[in-house]
Design a protein around this motif. Structure first.
Motif, PDB file in Angstrom:
ATOM      1  N   GLN A  91       0.817  -1.207   0.000  1.00 26.93           N
ATOM      2  CA  GLN A  91       0.000   0.000   0.000  1.00 26.93           C
ATOM      3  C   GLN A  91       0.856   1.264   0.000  1.00 26.93           C
ATOM      4  OE1 GLN A  91      -3.283  -0.043  -0.320  1.00 26.93           O
ATOM      5  NE2 GLN A  91      -3.488   2.177  -0.260  1.00 26.93           N
ATOM      6  N   GLU A  92       1.896   1.262   0.819  1.00 23.57           N
ATOM      7  CA  GLU A  92       2.758   2.453   0.934  1.00 23.57           C
ATOM      8  C   GLU A  92       4.029   2.287   0.104  1.00 23.57           C
ATOM      9  OE1 GLU A  92       1.895   0.596   3.568  1.00 23.57           O
ATOM     10  OE2 GLU A  92       0.619   1.790   4.909  1.00 23.57           O
ATOM     11  N   ALA A  93       3.885   1.788  -1.113  1.00 21.21           N
ATOM     12  CA  ALA A  93       5.057   1.461  -1.939  1.00 21.21           C
ATOM     13  C   ALA A  93       5.990   2.656  -2.118  1.00 21.21           C
ATOM     14  CB  ALA A  93       4.605   0.922  -3.294  1.00 21.21           C
ATOM     15  N   TRP A  94       5.437   3.820  -2.434  1.00 20.65           N
ATOM     16  CA  TRP A  94       6.286   4.986  -2.695  1.00 20.65           C
ATOM     17  C   TRP A  94       6.862   5.558  -1.416  1.00 20.65           C
ATOM     18  CZ3 TRP A  94       8.623   6.152  -6.931  1.00 20.65           C
ATOM     19  CH2 TRP A  94       8.094   5.709  -8.154  1.00 20.65           C
ATOM     20  N   GLN A  95       6.090   5.530  -0.350  1.00 18.47           N
ATOM     21  CA  GLN A  95       6.626   5.948   0.951  1.00 18.47           C
ATOM     22  C   GLN A  95       7.823   5.073   1.319  1.00 18.47           C
ATOM     23  OE1 GLN A  95       4.977   8.317   3.521  1.00 18.47           O
ATOM     24  NE2 GLN A  95       7.146   8.196   4.018  1.00 18.47           N
ATOM     25  N   LEU A  96       7.681   3.777   1.094  1.00 19.61           N
ATOM     26  CA  LEU A  96       8.740   2.835   1.411  1.00 19.61           C
ATOM     27  C   LEU A  96       9.962   3.062   0.526  1.00 19.61           C
ATOM     28  CD1 LEU A  96       9.489   0.367   3.155  1.00 19.61           C
ATOM     29  CD2 LEU A  96       8.560  -1.077   1.318  1.00 19.61           C
ATOM     30  N   ALA A  97       9.734   3.245  -0.759  1.00 15.86           N
ATOM     31  CA  ALA A  97      10.848   3.468  -1.686  1.00 15.86           C
ATOM     32  C   ALA A  97      11.641   4.706  -1.284  1.00 15.86           C
ATOM     33  CB  ALA A  97      10.323   3.614  -3.111  1.00 15.86           C
ATOM     34  N   CYS A  98      10.953   5.778  -0.953  1.00 14.70           N
ATOM     35  CA  CYS A  98      11.633   7.023  -0.572  1.00 14.70           C
ATOM     36  C   CYS A  98      12.385   6.856   0.744  1.00 14.70           C
ATOM     37  CB  CYS A  98      10.621   8.161  -0.459  1.00 14.70           C
ATOM     38  SG  CYS A  98       9.947   8.697  -2.054  1.00 14.70           S
ATOM     39  N   ASP A  99      11.765   6.213   1.721  1.00 12.03           N
ATOM     40  CA  ASP A  99      12.429   6.023   3.015  1.00 12.03           C
ATOM     41  C   ASP A  99      13.667   5.137   2.895  1.00 12.03           C
ATOM     42  OD1 ASP A  99      10.694   7.669   4.318  1.00 12.03           O
ATOM     43  OD2 ASP A  99       9.561   6.089   5.340  1.00 12.03           O
ATOM     44  N   LEU A 100      13.593   4.113   2.064  1.00 17.13           N
ATOM     45  CA  LEU A 100      14.737   3.211   1.907  1.00 17.13           C
ATOM     46  C   LEU A 100      15.914   3.915   1.234  1.00 17.13           C
ATOM     47  CD1 LEU A 100      13.053  -0.184   0.917  1.00 17.13           C
ATOM     48  CD2 LEU A 100      13.889   0.553   3.160  1.00 17.13           C
ATOM     49  N   VAL A 101      15.634   4.760   0.256  1.00 17.03           N
ATOM     50  CA  VAL A 101      16.712   5.516  -0.391  1.00 17.03           C
ATOM     51  C   VAL A 101      17.337   6.483   0.610  1.00 17.03           C
ATOM     52  CG1 VAL A 101      17.240   7.255  -2.143  1.00 17.03           C
ATOM     53  CG2 VAL A 101      15.824   5.290  -2.733  1.00 17.03           C
ATOM     54  N   LEU A 102      16.500   7.194   1.354  1.00 17.99           N
ATOM     55  CA  LEU A 102      17.007   8.176   2.317  1.00 17.99           C
ATOM     56  C   LEU A 102      17.834   7.492   3.397  1.00 17.99           C
ATOM     57  CD1 LEU A 102      16.864  11.216   2.772  1.00 17.99           C
ATOM     58  CD2 LEU A 102      14.895  10.842   4.259  1.00 17.99           C
ATOM     59  N   TYR A 103      17.329   6.388   3.928  1.00 18.81           N
ATOM     60  CA  TYR A 103      18.075   5.640   4.947  1.00 18.81           C
ATOM     61  C   TYR A 103      19.351   5.039   4.348  1.00 18.81           C
ATOM     62  CZ  TYR A 103      19.236   2.150   8.486  1.00 18.81           C
ATOM     63  OH  TYR A 103      19.896   1.398   9.427  1.00 18.81           O
ATOM     64  N   GLY A 104      19.221   4.408   3.190  1.00 18.04           N
ATOM     65  CA  GLY A 104      20.362   3.725   2.592  1.00 18.04           C
ATOM     66  C   GLY A 104      21.544   4.638   2.345  1.00 18.04           C
ATOM     67  N   GLU A 105      21.284   5.876   1.979  1.00 16.98           N
ATOM     68  CA  GLU A 105      22.374   6.809   1.678  1.00 16.98           C
ATOM     69  C   GLU A 105      22.993   7.446   2.918  1.00 16.98           C
ATOM     70  OE1 GLU A 105      22.914   8.876  -2.279  1.00 16.98           O
ATOM     71  OE2 GLU A 105      20.949   9.575  -1.596  1.00 16.98           O
ATOM     72  N   HIS A 106      22.293   7.397   4.077  1.00 16.63           N
ATOM     73  CA  HIS A 106      22.729   8.221   5.195  1.00 16.63           C
ATOM     74  C   HIS A 106      22.802   7.508   6.542  1.00 16.63           C
ATOM     75  CE1 HIS A 106      20.823  10.981   2.217  1.00 16.63           C
ATOM     76  NE2 HIS A 106      21.893  11.703   2.478  1.00 16.63           N
ATOM     77  N   PHE A 107      22.642   6.194   6.592  1.00 18.81           N
ATOM     78  CA  PHE A 107      22.490   5.527   7.883  1.00 18.81           C
ATOM     79  C   PHE A 107      23.780   5.413   8.695  1.00 18.81           C
ATOM     80  CE2 PHE A 107      23.776   2.045   5.172  1.00 18.81           C
ATOM     81  CZ  PHE A 107      24.483   1.183   5.992  1.00 18.81           C
TER      82      PHE A 107
END
Length: 774
Positions: free
Chosen positions: A262-278
């Motif tokens: 359901q939240e596919a785009w929310q998830l995609a954006c959060d994963l990119v943001l986390y992946g680049e900065h964790f």
């Protein structure tokens, strides 16, 4: 064989160099000493074949000066006209044959790669390569009128050019194998094989570890019942775990089923943001300019607290590479494919690939996370024309290895199929096949998690060692990332609404019943508008530092300003209303780590936007993908290389993020728009440049068809807002739909432009309607 006198001393070498170059400069003491040492250790060159020396020497100079660019382009053009293309190794061989004027070698290469070439006038004579004498004159001209200097154009470079030519001559006179053995350090009894990468692998095997070079996970039906925060925590834990396992320069992908999640785009954006900065840690390298970043940010945002923001901490992780959107025949989004790469700083010294010398210096980082080296050997054959050392990185060498191994070549049909980043969906197996062939090499280890059905059938013959794994559900405490100092660096604060008597005829929304263009800062203008008064907001904001009118000190300052405006938009929207926000993931330097070109990267403005808007209360309902078709500006793609590491699709689409203000009645006002929140709209961009002139008047307009589609479901008379009015496209679309509009624009010239275009559109509508009754 034409024999010249043996080269027995540095003086004899200088005479030969002067003869071949025609330059009267002086060799440096460093070069002279290096020559004498070479002569003592390797020995003099005897029975030198003058013709062979000239061929190789001038060939190397032709490479440095790119003098046969037209000749090779002519050959490739003739081949392309009959449907013949060449891979990189063949192009490299062709180029060397032309540069060395070796007609026999060229004929052998073309006979193998292009059997019918004899009918198309592509022999060496027909290609008209430069002669030895022309190369010599070009070198002499470069010595007195340098054409490739980026700075200090008046600098005298005669000696530099002469010294730079010494290396190519050394490698033309002595046998390369003898020189390689001379310059290459033999450590720990490691044998010399003659193959650069093989020798390097024997000396530094850890650099070549490829047992975990690719990782991918599917997110689909088995995840659909999980609540969003739990699923996000599971996947961010997986991202951080895979980072520790993934080989350097390896790729990671997340494939999201856009229909099941359901939240596919929310998830995609959060994963990119986390992946680049964790990864959060202090970085001691000089390129990390945190003090300047802090100063710039706090000058722009005085309310930011340095203690909470902790600018001295750098946020690192994967490098965001690409995002594919796969759709069905009706234009519904089926899969989102995120692609990231691990580029971790590695200080392992890498000898020069040209001369094998370990006499190197750590040059810099051409891109974040990728260490480059500069050869300090004054006799290296690949010093620049002005005598700078060869620069290289292990990542580039690895990419080169992928090119030169025939088994890594990607089928042409696969490259063409995936050349755009929005394309028809076929099967999950095809996605896996693309990831394996485009982003790994033969012999690599690959790990695939939660693979649906029999999707792995498509990769069983691709020569990789792959493992199917079920993704673990244990989630680490990744929630603290979302409250980390990173987000304090751009956090905006609520402004105080300006008290306005909205019954006054001069108040906003009262002065013009059909449309208004209000000039000023959006935050200040919006502060004068009443709350819960706007039915829908549509905009295409300025992209970070993409135009002359949209410049910020750094990304933090940009995000703060966009969030502050979004906070006001949220206030004035009616509960349940939608804010449609068109944004593109640009290519630039965020200026939050470094200020040089090494900081240039793909910036996921969409991911940052989703996070910033969520913090002011918006809910992301979806993303209408704007497919711009066959675009004119095409980033990278593959530079003609059908090999792993080089595949970068054309970026053909932009985000239209659909945010909703919670609350409101359960009416049908937004139903039509939100039903399309997972679809693709193919709309051609505005053609603004005609015969070199901007006929539109605005440098970044979006097509009127886009806001017209985003107005779906609104009744006649509904109020539409655009906080970045530009040339008034939203207002014109609103007129077309029978809606009222308020657009805000800060630039005085664009205010005048938008008013003129809106008036012209309104008059045109009136004229058109009038003709219906004649």
């Amino acid at each position: 064989m034409t024999v010249t006198s043996s080269v027995k001393s540095a003086e004899e070498f200088k005479v030969l160099l002067a003869d071949l170059t025609g330059l009267t400069g002086s060799l440096s003491d460093d070069v002279t000493v290096a020559l004498e040492k070479l002569l003592t250790t390797v020995g003099p060159a005897t029975s030198v074949d003058r013709q062979k020396v000239q061929s190789i020497f001038y060939g190397r100079l032709n490479q440095k000066l790119t003098l046969n660019k037209a000749a090779t382009a002519n050959l490739y053009s003739k081949a392309a006209k009959v449907g013949v293309t060449f891979n990189y190794p063949t192009k490299k061989a062709i180029s060397w044959a032309i540069d060395t004027l070796n007609a026999k070698d060229l004929e052998v290469i073309l006979t193998s790669a292009w059997p019918g070439h004899a009918q198309h006038s592509v022999g060496l004579e027909e290609l008209h390569p430069v002669s030895h004498e022309q190369t010599k004159k070009a070198l002499q001209l470069e010595a007195v009128k340098p054409s490739k200097l980026r700075k200090a154009h008046s600098r005298q470079v005669v000696d530099d050019v002469l010294n730079a030519a010494a290396g190519p001559l050394v490698w033309s006179v002595w046998e390369p194998r003898n020189l390689h053995q001379y310059f290459q350090e033999q450590t720990g009894g490691v044998p010399y094989t003659g193959e650069y990468l093989q020798d390097l692998q024997l000396q530094s095997p850890q650099l070549f570890n490829r047992d975990h070079a690719l990782a991918a996970t599917f997110v689909g039906s088995r995840d659909a019942s999980k609540d969003y925060k739990s699923l996000r925590a599971e996947l961010t834990t997986w991202l951080s775990s895979e980072y520790s396992k993934l080989n350097n320069y390896g790729f990671l992908s997340v494939i999201i089923d856009a229909q099941e999640i359901q939240e596919a785009w929310q998830l995609a954006c959060d994963l990119v943001l986390y992946g680049e900065h964790f990864i959060e840690s202090p970085v001691k390298n000089m390129f990390f300019r945190w003090r300047e970043v802090m100063r710039e940010t706090m000058e722009h945002l005085p309310h930011i607290g340095a203690e909470k923001a902790q600018f001295e901490l750098a946020n690192e992780g994967y490098t965001y590479r690409d995002q594919f959107v796969l759709v069905d025949e009706s234009g519904k989004q089926q899969r989102l494919v995120l692609l990231m790469q691990k580029n971790q700083r590695d200080e392992t010294p890498v000898p020069c690939p040209a001369c094998r010398s370990s006499e190197i210096a750590g040059n810099s980082y051409p891109t974040l996370g990728v260490k480059s080296w500069e050869c300090s050997n004054v006799l290296c054959p690949e010093r620049s024309i002005y005598n700078r050392g060869k620069r290289y990185s292990f990542k580039a060498l690895l990419s080169q290895a992928a090119i030169e191994h025939p088994s890594n070549e990607i089928p042409v049909e696969s490259v063409r199929r995936w050349q755009r980043d929005v394309l028809p969906f076929k099967t999950d197996g095809e996605i896996l096949h693309m990831l394996v062939s485009h982003y790994s090499m033969v012999g690599d280890g690959a790990f695939f998690y939660n693979v649906p059905g029999q999707a792995d059938q498509d990769i069983r013959t691709q020569g990789r060692h792959y493992t199917l794994v079920t993704r673990g559900v244990a989630a680490a405490d990744t929630d603290r990332f979302w409250t980390s100092p990173l987000f304090h660096r751009f956090s905006s604060v609520p402004s105080s609404p300006i008290k306005v008597d909205h019954d006054e005829p001069t108040a906003p929304l009262k002065a013009q019943p059909d449309w208004q263009v209000l000039q000023g800062d959006s935050v200040q203008v919006l502060a004068e508008m009443p709350p819960d008064s706007v039915d829908r907001a549509i905009t295409s904001p300025p992209y970070f530092n993409a135009r002359e009118y949209s410049q910020w000190p750094n990304l933090y300052c940009y995000l703060h300003d966009m969030q502050a405006i979004a906070r006001e938009v949220f206030r004035v929207l009616k509960p349940g209303a939608v804010y449609a926000y068109n944004i593109f993931d640009t290519f630039d330097n965020e200026r939050i780590i470094t200020f040089s070109d090494m900081g240039k990267k793909r910036i996921s403005l969409s991911a940052w936007t989703v996070d910033a808007f969520r913090r002011v209360g918006f809910t992301l309902r979806g993303n209408l993908v704007w497919d711009k078709g066959e675009i004119h500006g095409k980033r990278g793609f593959n530079s003609g290389n059908f090999s792993p590491f080089y595949q970068s699709p054309f970026n053909c689409w932009e985000h239209v993020l659909l945010f909703q203000k919670p609350g409101g009645r359960n009416d049908d006002l937004n139903t039509d728009l939100l039903e399309n929140s997972r679809s693709v709209a193919r709309i051609h961009p505005v053609v603004k440049i005609i015969r070199g002139e901007n006929r539109h008047g605005h440098t970044a307009p979006f097509p009127q068809e886009l806001p017209e589609r985003l107005l779906e479901g609104l009744p006649q008379g509904a109020l539409v807002l655009d906080p970045f009015g530009g040339s008034g496209t939203t207002a014109r679309a609103a007129l077309q739909a029978g809606c009222r509009s308020v657009i805000i624009e800060q630039d005085e010239s664009y205010v005048a432009l938008s008013r003129r275009l809106i008036e012209e559109h309104q008059n045109g509508m009136a004229t058109s309607q009038g003709t219906l009754f004649i």
